[in-house]
Design a protein around this motif. Structure first.
Motif, PDB file in Angstrom:
ATOM      1  N   ALA A 257      64.913 -27.419  21.767  1.00  0.00           N
ATOM      2  CA  ALA A 257      63.562 -27.848  21.498  1.00  0.00           C
ATOM      3  C   ALA A 257      62.610 -27.051  20.712  1.00  0.00           C
ATOM      4  O   ALA A 257      62.118 -27.612  19.834  1.00  0.00           O
ATOM      5  CB  ALA A 257      62.863 -27.728  23.082  1.00  0.00           C
TER       6      ALA A 257
ATOM      7  N   PHE B 250      68.805 -25.658  26.008  1.00  0.00           N
ATOM      8  CA  PHE B 250      67.667 -26.814  25.754  1.00  0.00           C
ATOM      9  C   PHE B 250      66.339 -25.988  25.145  1.00  0.00           C
ATOM     10  O   PHE B 250      65.950 -26.626  24.414  1.00  0.00           O
ATOM     11  CB  PHE B 250      67.312 -27.621  27.099  1.00  0.00           C
ATOM     12  N   LEU B 251      66.139 -24.726  25.897  1.00  0.00           N
ATOM     13  CA  LEU B 251      64.908 -24.218  25.312  1.00  0.00           C
ATOM     14  C   LEU B 251      65.174 -23.835  23.741  1.00  0.00           C
ATOM     15  O   LEU B 251      64.030 -24.431  23.015  1.00  0.00           O
ATOM     16  CB  LEU B 251      64.670 -23.087  26.042  1.00  0.00           C
TER      17      LEU B 251
ATOM     18  N   GLY C 113      58.523 -25.548  34.737  1.00  0.00           N
ATOM     19  CA  GLY C 113      60.022 -26.131  33.905  1.00  0.00           C
ATOM     20  C   GLY C 113      60.434 -25.010  33.177  1.00  0.00           C
ATOM     21  O   GLY C 113      60.389 -24.049  33.129  1.00  0.00           O
ATOM     22  N   LEU C 114      61.151 -25.853  31.937  1.00  0.00           N
ATOM     23  CA  LEU C 114      62.074 -24.657  30.978  1.00  0.00           C
ATOM     24  C   LEU C 114      61.137 -23.672  30.436  1.00  0.00           C
ATOM     25  O   LEU C 114      61.850 -22.469  30.315  1.00  0.00           O
ATOM     26  CB  LEU C 114      62.735 -25.714  30.346  1.00  0.00           C
TER      27      LEU C 114
ATOM     28  N   GLN D  64      54.744 -29.010  35.091  1.00  0.00           N
ATOM     29  CA  GLN D  64      55.920 -28.835  34.189  1.00  0.00           C
ATOM     30  C   GLN D  64      55.921 -27.922  33.252  1.00  0.00           C
ATOM     31  O   GLN D  64      57.184 -27.063  33.123  1.00  0.00           O
ATOM     32  CB  GLN D  64      56.190 -30.306  33.614  1.00  0.00           C
TER      33      GLN D  64
ATOM     34  N   GLU E 283      61.294 -32.154  26.724  1.00  0.00           N
ATOM     35  CA  GLU E 283      61.928 -31.742  27.955  1.00  0.00           C
ATOM     36  C   GLU E 283      62.150 -32.933  28.817  1.00  0.00           C
ATOM     37  O   GLU E 283      63.178 -33.302  29.549  1.00  0.00           O
ATOM     38  CB  GLU E 283      61.202 -30.529  28.694  1.00  0.00           C
ATOM     39  N   GLN E 284      61.055 -33.827  28.956  1.00  0.00           N
ATOM     40  CA  GLN E 284      61.199 -35.030  29.607  1.00  0.00           C
ATOM     41  C   GLN E 284      62.312 -35.807  29.033  1.00  0.00           C
ATOM     42  O   GLN E 284      63.144 -36.519  29.920  1.00  0.00           O
ATOM     43  CB  GLN E 284      59.802 -35.850  29.612  1.00  0.00           C
TER      44      GLN E 284
END
Length: 417
Positions: free
Chosen positions: A61, A57-58, A142-143, A138, A92-93
């Motif tokens: 994104a 995901f990182l 988060g990530l 976040q 990310e959301q």
């Protein structure tokens, strides 16, 4: 994969540099020392990087940001480098909102509690309305906060900036994108709305292109082969340990590393340095907890019945002194080796208190425990550790990044079989 397999119970600390590990959880300043030895085994991962989806995901994104900011139809404000964090927070959301909505059982990334709390509502993303954020902070929790440093070390991100992929990763991510053009267009529409201060609605239907592509990215891992190359195979000892971990169900760190040292002759000294390090530090943590549990007594009274073998601790201290180069943590390594006293239990306890005091002074923090007219005084409450925690050669309380390595290796092996 079961959630408790991805996030097993462990006694280790997260990387201070990446995830804001609480200073209160590292009273003796051992985390930085252990991190140096852990990096010899597992050079990229951190104490929080348990999910290969986090890396996927990182990367996706950051790839999307490159596309988003290069769009000639975007306003200058949307393309501005300072807006990368806003962009990442919103993407990310979107990942979380849609994937959790359609695959709640398998979600293994940060934000599950808030995602669950709002799962009955139509999915939205927002900058202004913090109720739609996945976490209280976040970006840090988060990530980006957890996976960024590991991704840079592994060569997934450009070494000079967290908002740009490395050339190799960008080439592969572009040729195997998780989010196709149709889904990308819909995502960017929502992101622009949110960047303009609105709370933007996402598609609700599971068969929408955006939902399908986000779910596919999470479940299929388009970059699984590249992630294995960078996270597992790019470092020889890391690769060998990962291969061995695939067959380990009950992970005992001492047994695992002792067997690896015996069988991987070319890496024996490196692995044994980790064992020499932990042989001392694990026991010193137990001594510190015992001393804290003895507040109200003199240091001699508190240490009198401490179940510690002083000769074994002294041998561990000597071996710790020869457990490798500690780079930026060399001063702490040297202090432990030189300040620690093993002539008697009282001296051992006092020297541990002194090491703790110096660590707190460096951090400009109040000590947990200190001596006032030879009496132990402090605000923390601790229970006495059991006898095994004092046994050199038995006690062990850090994973040296081995547990995250096993998790990542197993997930990749499952996808790439």
């Amino acid at each position: 994969m079961a959630r408790d397999e991805i996030f097993p119970h462990m006694l280790t600390q997260r990387d201070d540099e990446l995830s804001g590990a609480s200073i209160k959880s590292d009273a003796m300043g051992f985390s930085s020392i252990r991190s140096v030895r852990g990096r010899d085994l597992v050079p990229h991962l951190t104490g929080g990087t348990y999910s290969v989806q986090g890396f996927q995901f990182l990367v996706e994104a950051v790839r999307l940001w490159e596309v988003f900011k290069s769009d000639k139809n975007q306003s200058d404000i949307h393309r501005h480098p300072d807006r990368f964090r806003d962009f990442f927070l919103l993407v990310e959301q979107a990942f979380g909102r849609i994937v959790f909505r359609h695959d709640e059982e398998d979600w293994n990334l940060p934000g599950a509690r808030r995602l669950s709390a709002l799962s009955w509502k139509d999915p939205h993303i927002s900058l202004k309305d913090r109720g739609w954020h996945l976490l209280g902070n976040q970006l840090a929790g988060g990530l980006l906060g957890i996976y960024r440093g590991a991704s840079q070390r592994a060569g997934l991100l450009d070494e000079y900036g967290h908002d740009r992929l490395s050339d190799e990763t960008m080439k592969l991510a572009t040729s195997s994108p998780g989010i196709g053009e149709k889904a990308q267009k819909r995502l960017f529409e929502a992101v622009r709305e949110a960047m303009n201060g609105e709370t933007a609605l996402l598609p609700k239907r599971s068969d929408s292109s955006l939902s399908q592509d986000l779910l596919g990215t999470y479940q299929d891992l388009p970059l699984a082969g590249h992630l294995r190359e960078r996270l597992i195979k790019s470092h020889d000892l890391n690769r060998l340990l990962a291969e061995r971990l695939l067959g380990v169900d009950e992970l005992d760190y001492r047994i695992f590393l002792t067997e690896a040292a015996a069988e991987l002759a070319e890496h024996r000294e490196t692995i044994e340095n980790v064992i020499r390090c932990e042989n001392l530090l694990a026991v010193l943590e137990a001594v510190f907890q015992w001393v804290c549990a003895g507040k109200g007594n003199t240091v001699g009274e508190a240490a009198e019945d401490m179940p510690v073998d002083l000769k074994a601790v002294e041998d561990a201290r000597e071996n710790f002194g020869n457990s490798g180069n500690y780079g930026p943590s060399s001063a702490r390594h040297k202090r432990i080796h030189e300040v620690l006293a093993t002539s008697d239990k009282g001296a051992l306890a006092e020297s541990v208190i002194e090491i703790h005091k110096q660590v707190c002074s460096e951090r400009n923090r109040a000590p947990w425990i200190e001596l006032e007219d030879r009496v132990l005084s402090g605000d923390v409450f601790m229970r006495r550790p059991d006898d095994d925690a004092f046994r050199v050669g038995t006690a062990w309380s850090d994973d040296y990044y081995i547990s995250p390595l096993r998790s990542i290796a197993r997930q990749l092996d499952e996808v790439l079989q």
